[in-house]
Design a protein around this motif. Structure first.
Motif, short mmCIF file in Angstrom:
data_model
loop_
_atom_site.label_atom_id
_atom_site.label_comp_id
_atom_site.label_asym_id
_atom_site.label_seq_id
_atom_site.Cartn_x
_atom_site.Cartn_y
_atom_site.Cartn_z
N UNK A 26 0.86 -1.19 0.00
CA UNK A 26 0.00 0.00 0.00
C UNK A 26 0.89 1.24 0.00
N UNK A 27 0.67 2.18 -0.92
CA UNK A 27 1.55 3.37 -1.03
C UNK A 27 1.76 4.11 0.29
N UNK A 28 0.70 4.21 1.08
CA UNK A 28 0.82 4.93 2.36
C UNK A 28 1.77 4.19 3.29
N UNK A 29 1.59 2.88 3.41
CA UNK A 29 2.47 2.07 4.26
C UNK A 29 3.91 2.11 3.75
N UNK A 30 4.04 1.99 2.42
CA UNK A 30 5.38 1.96 1.80
C UNK A 30 6.12 3.27 2.03
N UNK A 37 -3.04 9.01 -3.22
CA UNK A 37 -4.39 8.49 -2.93
C UNK A 37 -4.95 7.73 -4.11
N UNK A 38 -4.64 8.19 -5.32
CA UNK A 38 -5.09 7.47 -6.53
C UNK A 38 -4.45 6.09 -6.59
N UNK A 39 -3.15 6.03 -6.32
CA UNK A 39 -2.46 4.74 -6.35
C UNK A 39 -2.92 3.84 -5.20
N UNK A 40 -3.24 4.45 -4.09
CA UNK A 40 -3.74 3.66 -2.97
C UNK A 40 -5.09 3.02 -3.31
N UNK A 41 -5.97 3.78 -3.95
CA UNK A 41 -7.27 3.25 -4.35
C UNK A 41 -7.11 2.08 -5.32
#
Length: 325
Positions: free
Chosen positions: A158-162, A312-316
């Motif tokens: 997940x981008x946020x976690x990464x 956020x787009x990449x996370x979705x």
């Protein structure tokens, strides 16, 4: 001077496996699990291929020279491993042979003689070398150029976690200091511009990159790499036989299904040691949405809106398993 046709002996192993992905994507978790399978060597770190392939992609080295160096490295590495030369005995490392299923054999091999009979044994055993790599999928076409019979297990997070994981490490390193990668422990390709050493991926936008804070630099790296890896993936022929995409959350929360995918992809079975490897990596794990939201709130406060919206787009897309569709 007459041009030399650089070359090397044939690569001793029929196939090479890379556990690949962005920095902090979860390769250190997936790698030891993969190397717990039957007929695999221990997970190994390397920087040579990580750095040679981008040089080839940017026409900074010839195809022949790159292929030669990769071939020499792989042959030396596998030969040395089989006589326990240059093995990693640090117990806490994810590439430590202390944790490997064949640990006792490696200790025994410290006393064996070297020689051509080792080559015969390597060919007979036909074990799979497992290497950790960084952002290699971005340049998969270069692996094709040098005729390397590769398989890539690409770990997605997940981008946020990464980014939070990368930023946390990044921020500690450069806390209260000016950004500076002129450090002997920085092993990735860099380029110098205006007397400043930069990660190679920031070279063309150096002024913009240097104005970013540490969290934004981590986000810049993520966006640069994920875009290139997606583009590269879509161009690969027979991609399903060469690339396996493994989401970090699937590995940690749906591990049985993911293990079956890995087994089918590699054509190998799990070993008795696989359960121990899972335990060492604390798999399975529970999903904690509260912690995830806390990370997201922290990043939202330190990353400018124009960049954060992209994340956020990449996370979705990640959450819907559509990143590489």
């Amino acid at each position: 001077m007459k041009k030399i046709n650089w070359s090397s002996p044939d690569i001793i192993c029929k196939k090479i496996v890379f556990v690949d992905g962005l920095a902090r994507s979860g390769k250190s978790l997936v790698g030891p699990i993969v190397s717990s399978f039957d007929k695999t060597y221990p997970l190994q770190h390397q920087i040579l291929i990580d750095n040679l392939i981008p040089l080839l992609a940017n026409n900074s080295i010839s195809k022949e020279a790159c292929k030669t160096l990769v071939g020499l490295f792989l042959n030396q590495n596998i030969y040395y491993l089989n006589i326990s030369r240059c093995i990693n005995l640090r117990p806490g490392d994810n590439s430590s042979i202390v944790k490997d299923k064949n640990y006792k054999i490696f200790l025994k091999n410290l006393k064996i003689n070297e020689g051509d009979y080792i080559i015969d044994k390597i060919k007979k055993d036909n074990f799979l070398p497992i290497f950790m790599s960084h952002d290699l999928l971005n340049y998969a076409y270069c692996l094709e150029k040098i005729n390397l019979n590769y398989r890539i297990i690409y770990v997605l997070r997940n981008p946020i976690d990464n980014i939070y994981s990368f930023y946390s490490k990044y921020d500690k390193r450069y806390e209260k200091e000016k950004y500076n990668i002129n450090n002997p422990r920085f092993f990735s390709l860099s380029a110098k511009k205006n007397k400043k050493l930069l990660p190679y991926y920031a070279y063309t936008n150096s002024n913009y990159f240097l104005k970013l804070n540490n969290a934004e630099k981590a986000a810049y790296y993520y966006l640069h790499s994920i875009k290139k890896s997606i583009s590269s993936y879509k161009k690969i022929k027979n991609k399903k036989s060469k690339i396996l995409l493994v989401r970090f959350d699937d590995m940690t929360q749906d591990h049985l299904k993911t293990l079956n995918k890995l087994s089918k992809f590699l054509g190998l079975k799990k070993s008795k040691h696989t359960n121990k490897a899972l335990k060492n990596e604390k798999v399975p794990r529970k999903k904690n949405l509260q912690i995830k939201m806390k990370k997201k709130d922290i990043l939202r406060k330190v990353i400018r809106p124009s960049i954060f919206r992209q994340l956020e787009k990449y996370e979705a897309s990640y959450n819907k398993n559509l990143l590489f569709k």
